[in-house]
Write a protein that holds these residues in place. Structure first.
Motif, PDB file in Angstrom:
ATOM      1  N   ALA A  16       0.908  -1.138   0.086  1.00 20.50           N
ATOM      2  CA  ALA A  16      -0.017  -0.026  -0.065  1.00 20.50           C
ATOM      3  C   ALA A  16       0.914   1.272  -0.136  1.00 20.50           C
ATOM      4  CB  ALA A  16      -0.938   0.030   1.359  1.00 20.50           C
ATOM      5  N   ILE A  17       1.998   1.109   0.754  1.00 20.46           N
ATOM      6  CA  ILE A  17       2.730   2.240   0.742  1.00 20.46           C
ATOM      7  C   ILE A  17       3.604   2.512  -0.645  1.00 20.46           C
ATOM      8  CG2 ILE A  17       5.276   3.346   1.765  1.00 20.46           C
ATOM      9  CD1 ILE A  17       4.193   2.007   4.721  1.00 20.46           C
ATOM     10  N   LEU A  18       3.960   1.362  -1.276  1.00 22.19           N
ATOM     11  CA  LEU A  18       4.569   1.653  -2.570  1.00 22.19           C
ATOM     12  C   LEU A  18       3.584   2.160  -3.608  1.00 22.19           C
ATOM     13  CD1 LEU A  18       6.859  -1.479  -2.582  1.00 22.19           C
ATOM     14  CD2 LEU A  18       7.431   0.850  -2.429  1.00 22.19           C
ATOM     15  N   MET A  19       2.306   1.821  -3.598  1.00 21.72           N
ATOM     16  CA  MET A  19       1.370   2.390  -4.295  1.00 21.72           C
ATOM     17  C   MET A  19       1.015   3.750  -4.287  1.00 21.72           C
ATOM     18  SD  MET A  19      -1.523  -1.036  -4.324  1.00 21.72           S
ATOM     19  CE  MET A  19      -2.534  -0.306  -5.549  1.00 21.72           C
ATOM     20  N   VAL A  20       1.081   4.016  -2.991  1.00 26.01           N
ATOM     21  CA  VAL A  20       0.731   5.483  -2.834  1.00 26.01           C
ATOM     22  C   VAL A  20       1.958   6.465  -3.231  1.00 26.01           C
ATOM     23  CG1 VAL A  20       0.644   7.422  -0.960  1.00 26.01           C
ATOM     24  CG2 VAL A  20      -0.781   5.100  -0.727  1.00 26.01           C
ATOM     25  N   GLU A  21       3.136   5.810  -2.995  1.00 24.72           N
ATOM     26  CA  GLU A  21       4.381   6.692  -3.386  1.00 24.72           C
ATOM     27  C   GLU A  21       4.357   6.877  -4.914  1.00 24.72           C
ATOM     28  OE1 GLU A  21       6.971   8.451  -1.904  1.00 24.72           O
ATOM     29  OE2 GLU A  21       5.729   8.211  -0.113  1.00 24.72           O
ATOM     30  N   SER A  22       3.995   5.530  -5.526  1.00 23.99           N
ATOM     31  CA  SER A  22       4.213   5.495  -6.867  1.00 23.99           C
ATOM     32  C   SER A  22       3.235   6.650  -7.638  1.00 23.99           C
ATOM     33  CB  SER A  22       3.801   4.357  -7.528  1.00 23.99           C
ATOM     34  OG  SER A  22       3.747   4.063  -8.927  1.00 23.99           O
ATOM     35  N   ALA A  23       2.137   6.780  -6.944  1.00 19.01           N
ATOM     36  CA  ALA A  23       0.977   7.528  -7.533  1.00 19.01           C
ATOM     37  C   ALA A  23       1.512   9.132  -7.142  1.00 19.01           C
ATOM     38  CB  ALA A  23      -0.271   7.470  -6.769  1.00 19.01           C
ATOM     39  N   VAL A  24       2.022   9.470  -6.099  1.00 16.21           N
ATOM     40  CA  VAL A  24       2.801  10.627  -5.835  1.00 16.21           C
ATOM     41  C   VAL A  24       3.907  10.909  -6.911  1.00 16.21           C
ATOM     42  CG1 VAL A  24       4.080  12.115  -4.223  1.00 16.21           C
ATOM     43  CG2 VAL A  24       2.137  10.816  -3.492  1.00 16.21           C
ATOM     44  N   PHE A  25       4.615  10.042  -7.099  1.00 13.94           N
ATOM     45  CA  PHE A  25       5.732  10.471  -8.301  1.00 13.94           C
ATOM     46  C   PHE A  25       5.263  10.523  -9.480  1.00 13.94           C
ATOM     47  CE2 PHE A  25       8.777   8.563 -11.249  1.00 13.94           C
ATOM     48  CZ  PHE A  25       9.933   9.682 -10.684  1.00 13.94           C
ATOM     49  N   LYS A  26       4.011   9.959  -9.983  1.00  9.22           N
ATOM     50  CA  LYS A  26       3.570  10.081 -11.296  1.00  9.22           C
ATOM     51  C   LYS A  26       3.052  11.297 -11.268  1.00  9.22           C
ATOM     52  CE  LYS A  26       2.911   5.234 -12.458  1.00  9.22           C
ATOM     53  NZ  LYS A  26       1.832   4.152 -12.774  1.00  9.22           N
ATOM     54  N   GLU A  27       2.274  11.824 -10.288  1.00  6.04           N
ATOM     55  CA  GLU A  27       1.730  13.286 -10.121  1.00  6.04           C
ATOM     56  C   GLU A  27       2.753  14.350 -10.405  1.00  6.04           C
ATOM     57  OE1 GLU A  27      -0.745  15.841  -6.899  1.00  6.04           O
ATOM     58  OE2 GLU A  27      -1.306  13.833  -7.066  1.00  6.04           O
ATOM     59  N   ARG A  28       3.834  14.051  -9.617  1.00  3.24           N
ATOM     60  CA  ARG A  28       5.056  15.266  -9.652  1.00  3.24           C
ATOM     61  C   ARG A  28       5.522  15.068 -11.303  1.00  3.24           C
ATOM     62  NH1 ARG A  28       8.311  13.404  -4.408  1.00  3.24           N
ATOM     63  NH2 ARG A  28       6.732  14.315  -2.643  1.00  3.24           N
ATOM     64  N   ILE A  29       5.689  14.031 -11.732  1.00  3.19           N
ATOM     65  CA  ILE A  29       6.179  13.933 -12.956  1.00  3.19           C
ATOM     66  C   ILE A  29       5.232  14.483 -14.173  1.00  3.19           C
ATOM     67  CG2 ILE A  29       6.885  12.396 -15.078  1.00  3.19           C
ATOM     68  CD1 ILE A  29       8.922  12.552 -12.793  1.00  3.19           C
ATOM     69  N   GLY A  30       3.738  14.437 -13.760  1.00  2.35           N
ATOM     70  CA  GLY A  30       3.235  15.030 -14.782  1.00  2.35           C
ATOM     71  C   GLY A  30       3.079  16.619 -14.564  1.00  2.35           C
TER      72      GLY A  30
END
Length: 111
Positions: free
Chosen positions: A16-30
């Motif tokens: 769950a932590i990895l999924m949240v981090e991944s979503a935050v990272f994708k948002e920053r890249i976007g």
């Protein structure tokens, strides 16, 4: 049995932590991609005035070891196209006139 449940719970928590981090990272890249595309909108033929060419060419040629020829051709291209691409090298696609002006031998005229 209790140990297996504890390991499973820890694994699910880590997932769950990895999924949240991944979503935050994708948002920053976007966000960064959108900023870059917004910056691209300010470039293109006619985006500069002739008095802005020397400063933009100084920026463009600041990282090369061949400053004099770079500045000469950059200023010549800028005077014709009223555009200097962003960055120190490449990115010529945002300024088609600057990109498409060729030498007699077919090489790029503008640095």
């Amino acid at each position: 049995m209790a140990m297996a449940k504890l390991v499973l719970l820890m694994a699910l928590t880590l997932l769950a932590i990895l999924m949240v981090e991944s979503a935050v990272f994708k948002e920053r890249i976007g966000d960064q991609e959108e900023e870059y595309h917004l910056d691209r909108a300010q470039y293109g033929s006619g985006s500069l005035r002739s008095y802005q060419c020397p400063s933009q060419c100084s920026r463009r040629c600041s990282q090369t070891q061949y400053k004099k020829p770079c500045l000469f051709f950059c200023n010549k291209c800028c005077a014709k196209c009223l555009c200097v691409p962003p960055g120190y090298y490449g990115n010529k696609g945002v300024c088609p006139c600057y990109n498409n002006w060729k030498t007699k031998r077919g090489g790029p005229k503008c640095p």
